[in-house]
Scaffold this motif. Structure first.
Motif, PDB file in Angstrom:
ATOM      1  N   ARG A 238       0.841  -1.269   0.046  1.00 55.78           N
ATOM      2  CA  ARG A 238       0.104  -0.036   0.033  1.00 55.78           C
ATOM      3  C   ARG A 238       1.052   1.187   0.010  1.00 55.78           C
ATOM      4  O   ARG A 238       1.759   1.477   1.089  1.00 55.78           O
ATOM      5  N   GLU A 239       0.644   2.063  -0.921  1.00 50.80           N
ATOM      6  CA  GLU A 239       1.418   3.462  -1.236  1.00 50.80           C
ATOM      7  C   GLU A 239       0.572   4.533  -0.668  1.00 50.80           C
ATOM      8  O   GLU A 239      -0.519   4.468  -0.232  1.00 50.80           O
ATOM      9  N   PHE A 240       1.299   5.523  -0.116  1.00 55.31           N
ATOM     10  CA  PHE A 240       0.690   6.956   0.409  1.00 55.31           C
ATOM     11  C   PHE A 240      -0.136   6.540   1.570  1.00 55.31           C
ATOM     12  O   PHE A 240      -1.376   6.985   1.753  1.00 55.31           O
ATOM     13  N   ASN A 241       0.598   5.910   2.414  1.00 55.41           N
ATOM     14  CA  ASN A 241      -0.302   5.302   3.303  1.00 55.41           C
ATOM     15  C   ASN A 241      -0.359   6.478   4.658  1.00 55.41           C
ATOM     16  O   ASN A 241       0.398   6.314   5.751  1.00 55.41           O
ATOM     17  N   ARG A 242      -1.430   7.430   4.719  1.00 52.14           N
ATOM     18  CA  ARG A 242      -1.425   8.480   5.495  1.00 52.14           C
ATOM     19  C   ARG A 242      -2.514   8.037   6.671  1.00 52.14           C
ATOM     20  O   ARG A 242      -3.279   8.660   7.171  1.00 52.14           O
ATOM     21  N   HIS A 243      -1.665   7.053   7.543  1.00 53.75           N
ATOM     22  CA  HIS A 243      -2.631   6.468   8.481  1.00 53.75           C
ATOM     23  C   HIS A 243      -2.349   7.486   9.699  1.00 53.75           C
ATOM     24  O   HIS A 243      -1.447   8.142   9.960  1.00 53.75           O
ATOM     25  N   LEU A 244      -3.383   7.229  10.748  1.00 53.59           N
ATOM     26  CA  LEU A 244      -3.276   7.840  11.923  1.00 53.59           C
ATOM     27  C   LEU A 244      -2.883   7.057  13.246  1.00 53.59           C
ATOM     28  O   LEU A 244      -3.263   7.412  14.168  1.00 53.59           O
ATOM     29  N   ALA A 245      -1.879   6.340  12.907  1.00 52.86           N
ATOM     30  CA  ALA A 245      -1.628   5.266  13.960  1.00 52.86           C
ATOM     31  C   ALA A 245      -0.828   6.071  15.382  1.00 52.86           C
ATOM     32  O   ALA A 245      -1.090   5.598  16.127  1.00 52.86           O
ATOM     33  N   PHE A 246      -0.271   7.195  14.891  1.00 50.93           N
ATOM     34  CA  PHE A 246       0.333   8.110  15.819  1.00 50.93           C
ATOM     35  C   PHE A 246      -0.557   9.380  16.002  1.00 50.93           C
ATOM     36  O   PHE A 246       0.145  10.383  16.605  1.00 50.93           O
ATOM     37  N   GLY A 247      -1.526   9.318  15.732  1.00 47.13           N
ATOM     38  CA  GLY A 247      -2.465  10.470  16.085  1.00 47.13           C
ATOM     39  C   GLY A 247      -2.324  11.377  14.823  1.00 47.13           C
ATOM     40  O   GLY A 247      -1.494  11.207  13.687  1.00 47.13           O
ATOM     41  N   HIS A 248      -2.473  12.778  15.314  1.00 48.54           N
ATOM     42  CA  HIS A 248      -2.118  13.888  14.334  1.00 48.54           C
ATOM     43  C   HIS A 248      -2.321  15.132  14.947  1.00 48.54           C
ATOM     44  O   HIS A 248      -2.829  15.164  16.137  1.00 48.54           O
ATOM     45  N   GLY A 249      -1.722  16.222  14.430  1.00 47.00           N
ATOM     46  CA  GLY A 249      -1.821  17.421  15.170  1.00 47.00           C
ATOM     47  C   GLY A 249      -0.767  17.711  16.197  1.00 47.00           C
ATOM     48  O   GLY A 249       0.212  16.978  16.337  1.00 47.00           O
ATOM     49  N   PRO A 250      -0.974  18.859  17.211  1.00 49.34           N
ATOM     50  CA  PRO A 250      -0.179  18.987  18.224  1.00 49.34           C
ATOM     51  C   PRO A 250       0.180  17.964  19.057  1.00 49.34           C
ATOM     52  O   PRO A 250       1.208  18.035  19.895  1.00 49.34           O
ATOM     53  N   HIS A 251      -0.883  17.056  19.138  1.00 52.18           N
ATOM     54  CA  HIS A 251      -0.606  15.926  20.201  1.00 52.18           C
ATOM     55  C   HIS A 251      -0.154  14.681  19.600  1.00 52.18           C
ATOM     56  O   HIS A 251      -0.391  13.695  20.230  1.00 52.18           O
ATOM     57  N   ALA A 252       0.484  14.777  18.478  1.00 51.01           N
ATOM     58  CA  ALA A 252       0.649  13.348  17.646  1.00 51.01           C
ATOM     59  C   ALA A 252       1.817  13.023  18.653  1.00 51.01           C
ATOM     60  O   ALA A 252       2.567  13.585  19.247  1.00 51.01           O
ATOM     61  N   CYS A 253       1.737  11.491  18.517  1.00 47.03           N
ATOM     62  CA  CYS A 253       2.869  10.665  19.495  1.00 47.03           C
ATOM     63  C   CYS A 253       4.397  11.342  19.103  1.00 47.03           C
ATOM     64  O   CYS A 253       4.892  11.074  18.319  1.00 47.03           O
ATOM     65  N   PRO A 254       4.920  11.897  20.326  1.00 51.76           N
ATOM     66  CA  PRO A 254       6.413  12.070  20.043  1.00 51.76           C
ATOM     67  C   PRO A 254       7.484  10.812  20.016  1.00 51.76           C
ATOM     68  O   PRO A 254       8.619  11.217  19.504  1.00 51.76           O
ATOM     69  N   GLY A 255       6.983   9.912  20.333  1.00 47.96           N
ATOM     70  CA  GLY A 255       7.861   8.717  20.353  1.00 47.96           C
ATOM     71  C   GLY A 255       7.630   7.878  19.120  1.00 47.96           C
ATOM     72  O   GLY A 255       7.953   6.921  18.955  1.00 47.96           O
ATOM     73  N   ALA A 256       6.935   8.436  17.965  1.00 46.23           N
ATOM     74  CA  ALA A 256       6.590   7.590  16.828  1.00 46.23           C
ATOM     75  C   ALA A 256       8.006   7.038  16.193  1.00 46.23           C
ATOM     76  O   ALA A 256       8.012   6.130  15.742  1.00 46.23           O
ATOM     77  N   SER A 257       9.182   7.769  16.229  1.00 42.72           N
ATOM     78  CA  SER A 257      10.237   7.656  15.598  1.00 42.72           C
ATOM     79  C   SER A 257      10.778   5.959  16.298  1.00 42.72           C
ATOM     80  O   SER A 257      11.204   5.246  15.801  1.00 42.72           O
ATOM     81  N   LEU A 258      10.739   6.218  17.636  1.00 42.08           N
ATOM     82  CA  LEU A 258      11.217   5.074  18.317  1.00 42.08           C
ATOM     83  C   LEU A 258      10.206   4.034  18.222  1.00 42.08           C
ATOM     84  O   LEU A 258      10.930   2.849  18.081  1.00 42.08           O
ATOM     85  N   ALA A 259       9.103   4.246  18.244  1.00 39.66           N
ATOM     86  CA  ALA A 259       8.115   3.069  17.935  1.00 39.66           C
ATOM     87  C   ALA A 259       8.660   2.222  16.824  1.00 39.66           C
ATOM     88  O   ALA A 259       8.555   1.060  16.584  1.00 39.66           O
ATOM     89  N   ARG A 260       8.600   3.103  15.504  1.00 36.46           N
ATOM     90  CA  ARG A 260       9.231   2.476  14.260  1.00 36.46           C
ATOM     91  C   ARG A 260      10.152   1.780  14.223  1.00 36.46           C
ATOM     92  O   ARG A 260      10.194   0.566  13.645  1.00 36.46           O
TER      93      ARG A 260
END
Length: 403
Positions: free
Chosen positions: A337-359
């Motif tokens: 799947r391309e252009f996968n604009r999922h919201l697994a880490f939320g969105h906006g100012p409260h988006a998960c700050p640890g997204a890079s670590l989780a990935r």
């Protein structure tokens, strides 16, 4: 006090949370609800809340400054058993300006550059855990042996928590995350986490290390820019959030890949596909089933309905990430799947700050599992796996595997 429109919900109103009928997919009623504007649902305490199910609505709400994250508001639709108190969940349950002030203090520690530097250590942790699992023999519980300790060890390393104390915060986190924990149990677990961190912060005043707690103590607390209470709340949040979601993402990703053997075989043949597959697994699993919640800060029109100030709002990540208007054939795992604009880490100012670590954690975990366990298989039937229906973060309590 309950708003008067509680009564108009009536006996036929949809009760929230909505149960799953398939443990690997969101509740099927979401597919019907996505064809309508936001609907009113009844929370377990009898209060009403708005349920947002469409991708467009969820994404817009998470970025809308009129949607407050302050869980001290009386109608905040939380299922978390911890009683609301000022600062209890640090910046994740705050609005501007305190949210930005505190979040900014930890942003650099979770930047992608820092995660690339940490990756070799995480790879070594993964190898060591798998070696111990092999020594213990099969079958094994992949959650207890690997998926839970790996992110626990990583976040402990970042914060500067001694490895021997990880079992304490793992147990505390489980209690806090259980939707059926009592307020007393959850509060006690949160207090135990804070006591652990207070002891560490005090020790690091005289003996700092290369870790986040040491930096917070010397760079911010010592200058009067951060109180000890704020430091403890932030540390508790990061310990909890820093392993709970990643551990479950690892486990449930393994299940999804085993349930799709053709795609699993593709990844084994072409390991470069793992990066794209990871984003699809994040979308497909959508583990934050009851966590992305808000309360309206003012009267407002949103997505075709009038919302009054103080209305609770639930943004359904599982439904949004399975919205066919954004993700064609959404209930099918598609590692291409391309252009996968999922919201697994939320969105906006409260988006998960640890997204890079989780990935990094999940990618390393899957990479090592696929390389070291080429014939990995479930040791029980799917219907015997204990899924976390009782938790705020979805996943599995245990995952018996063999090889």
């Amino acid at each position: 006090m309950l708003r008067e429109d509680v009564d108009v919900l009536g006996p036929q109103a949809l009760d929230y949370p909505v149960p799953r009928t398939d443990p690997l997919l969101p509740p099927p009623v979401y597919a019907e609800l996505r064809g309508h504007p936001p609907v009113r649902v009844r929370m377990p305490n009898g209060r009403p809340a708005w349920l947002l199910t469409r991708y467009e609505d969820v994404r817009a709400a998470l970025a809308d400054p009129r949607m407050s994250s302050d869980f001290l508001q009386p109608n905040f639709p939380s299922l978390n058993p911890v009683p609301p108190s000022p600062g209890a969940f640090s910046f994740v349950r705050m609005d501007a300006p305190d949210h930005g002030r505190l979040r900014k203090m930890v942003t650099s520690d979770f930047a992608m550059r820092r995660m690339r530097e940490l990756r070799p250590e995480i790879e070594q942790m993964a190898d060591d855990l798998l070696a111990r699992m092999f020594e213990s023999g099969k079958p094994a519980d992949l959650v207890e042996s690997f998926a839970l300790p790996l992110p626990s060890m990583a976040i402990a390393r970042i914060l500067g928590v001694p490895a021997q104390r990880s079992a304490v915060f793992q147990q505390c986190s489980r209690t806090i995350a259980r939707a059926d924990s009592t307020a007393e149990q959850a509060s006690a677990a949160l207090a135990q986490l804070a006591a652990l961190l207070d002891e560490l912060a005090t020790a690091k005043q005289s003996e700092p290390g290369d870790d986040l707690i040491s930096r917070l103590v010397h760079q911010f607390e010592a200058r009067g820019e951060l109180t000890r209470f704020e430091l403890l709340a932030m540390g508790s949040l990061l310990l909890f959030a820093g392993h709970e979601t990643s551990a479950n993402q690892i486990s449930i990703s393994v299940i999804h890949l085993l349930q799709n053997p053709d795609q699993l075989a593709e990844i084994r043949r072409e390991p470069r596909l793992l990066r794209t597959a990871l984003e699809e697994l994040l979308r497909f699993a959508s583990l934050k089933q009851h966590d992305l919640i808000r309360v309206t800060a003012e009267d407002m029109e949103f997505a075709g309905v009038h919302m009054a100030k103080g209305d609770g709002v639930i943004t359904s990540q599982p439904s949004a990430n399975h919205d066919p208007s954004v993700f064609p054939d959404p209930d099918r795992l598609d590692i291409h799947r391309e252009f996968n604009r999922h919201l697994a880490f939320g969105h906006g100012p409260h988006a998960c700050p640890g997204a890079s670590l989780a990935r990094v954690e999940v990618e390393v975990a899957l990479e090592r599992i696929l390389h070291r366990l080429p014939d990995l298989a479930l040791a029980v039937d799917l219907d015997q796996i204990p899924f976390r229906h009782d938790m705020l973060i979805y996943g599995v309590h245990a995952l018996p595997v063999t090889w």
